[in-house]
Design a protein around this motif. Structure first.
Motif, short mmCIF file in Angstrom:
data_model
loop_
_atom_site.label_atom_id
_atom_site.label_comp_id
_atom_site.label_asym_id
_atom_site.label_seq_id
_atom_site.Cartn_x
_atom_site.Cartn_y
_atom_site.Cartn_z
N PRO A 151 39.29 44.77 26.55
CA PRO A 151 38.34 44.40 27.62
C PRO A 151 36.96 44.05 27.10
O PRO A 151 36.19 43.37 27.78
CB PRO A 151 38.32 45.65 28.51
CG PRO A 151 38.76 46.76 27.63
CD PRO A 151 39.75 46.17 26.69
N SER A 173 36.20 33.35 33.15
CA SER A 173 36.88 33.70 31.90
C SER A 173 38.21 33.00 31.74
O SER A 173 38.94 33.25 30.78
CB SER A 173 37.10 35.22 31.82
OG SER A 173 38.01 35.64 32.83
N ARG A 228 43.61 40.71 27.84
CA ARG A 228 42.69 41.24 28.86
C ARG A 228 42.83 42.75 29.03
O ARG A 228 41.85 43.46 29.22
CB ARG A 228 42.93 40.53 30.19
CG ARG A 228 42.62 39.05 30.13
CD ARG A 228 42.65 38.38 31.49
NE ARG A 228 42.53 36.93 31.35
CZ ARG A 228 41.38 36.30 31.12
NH1 ARG A 228 40.26 37.01 31.05
NH2 ARG A 228 41.34 34.98 30.98
#
Length: 389
Positions: A188, A259, A184
């Motif tokens: 990104p 997500s 993450r």
């Protein structure tokens, strides 16, 4: 965080799967075997040749099917590589991939030196390979719900940031947390979806035919009728086929609202320890009718010694391949590790999964009998080998 990606905007999917020879990865491949896109799939396999890679993939899928004939796999679908190799993802065929499912990992609870190399470093190399990839529509990272660390309960929700090293019982969960966090932070732009299965035990229709992992320790606890957690502690268990079906659905669903997702039994499907003990005892457990006793960790070593001695005496004739005495050290290690996990008493929230219209997990109690029947001809030593390789 919302993820809005079209699974149909650029034609049929081409899926790249890592970990196909593993438990979860093999189940994912088996789930996709009847799909129109299966022939276009690519499989990362460690082998000496493409032909050997085909054999390994077919053998892996065969574990998860009633059919005697696994699906056809061509050598053109095999990407020969070792995850430890910095060039593992250099194959040009990966340029055509639209969906990645990364299920490969070292899942051992032991402090193996390659846990971080494979679970973290190789994962980041894979992400780097697909970072900014124009064709990529979804990158599915198969983590673990236990990557939440300790002291999270009683109901764990899907936080995006996961605690790292000091909040973990074993290096495996710490490595999975670090890998997901790094994905993450460093990538990104990656269309990342993290799926976090809870405790995976058996298959809802095949029992432990694909793997006896963890089931044997649950049965051992039922035979001892003693353990470190209270009888009211919950265990959030899902079958591997449900896990695979859900991962495939989240991979290919046109749009997703989040997500990160737990793949878990949740509030409705988790079972208490006392319910599991009753189920085992009803199938002929040796401790049937005796009250369960909660013990300290210090009592686990004498219990392991007593059980291994009794087992050796009862199975003197089972000295063939896979038979013979069991390791007291391994029994004690397993009791300690799973005891600490059981004391966490976690139930993993599944509201995100259900909000996507996906089915809830079956209860372990619904298929525990199949697991038991499928292991009756398998020695305890052979069952333990699934977790201590």
């Amino acid at each position: 965080m919302q993820v809005v990606r079209s699974a149909s905007a650029a034609g049929s999917p081409r899926i790249f799967l890592t970990g196909v020879t593993g438990f979860v990865g093999g189940a994912i491949a088996a789930n996709l075997a009847a799909s129109a896109s299966f022939k276009e799939m690519l499989f990362l396999v460690r082998a000496q040749s493409a032909a050997e890679g085909v054999r390994r993939v077919r053998e892996s899928i065969a574990r998860f099917t009633h059919s005697a004939t696994p699906p056809a796999v061509s050598e053109s679908q095999i990407v020969l590589a070792d995850l430890k190799d910095p060039q593992a993802f250099s194959d040009l065929r990966l340029d055509d991939v639209s969906h990645v499912i990364h299920s490969a990992a070292v899942t051992s609870f032991a402090d193996r030196p390659d846990v971080w190399e494979i679970n973290v470093e190789a994962t980041l190399r894979l992400a780097q390979r697909f970072s900014g990839h124009a064709r990529l529509r979804r990158f599915v990272y198969v983590g673990t719900a236990m990557a939440c660390g300790v002291a999270r309960g009683p109901v764990v929700i899907e936080s995006v940031r996961l605690p790292e090293e000091r909040s973990h019982l074993v290096p495996y969960t710490a490595s999975k947390a670090q890998a997901e966090n790094q994905l993450r932070e460093r990538f990104p732009e990656l269309p990342l979806v993290s799926v976090r299965p809870s405790i995976i035990v058996g298959h809802s229709s095949l029992g432990c035919k694909p793997s006896a992992s963890i089931f044997w320790i649950l049965k051992l606890v039922s035979q001892l009728n003693r353990f470190v957690c209270p009888p009211t502690a919950y265990l959030d268990i899902v079958p591997v086929d449900y896990c695979a079906k859900t991962i495939v659905a989240l991979t290919l669903k046109e749009t997703l609202g989040f997500s990160a997702y737990h793949i878990a039994a949740g509030r409705s499907g988790s079972a208490m320890v006392e319910e599991l003990l009753q189920a085992f005892h009803s199938m002929g457990g040796i401790a049937a009718g005796q009250p369960y006793e909660r013990v300290s960790e210090a009592a686990l070593l004498p219990l392991a010694r007593s059980f291994s001695s009794r087992y050796a005496a009862d199975h003197r004739a089972d000295a063939g391949p896979g038979g013979g005495p069991v390791s007291t050290r391994m029994l004690h290690k397993a009791l300690m590790l799973y005891g600490r996990f059981s004391k966490l008493n976690y139930i993993f929230d599944t509201q995100r999964l259900l909000s996507e219209g996906l089915a809830p997990a079956p209860s372990f109690l619904d298929y525990i009998g199949r697991c038991d029947r499928s292991t009756r001809k398998l020695s305890l030593k052979a069952q333990m080998a699934y977790d201590f390789k």
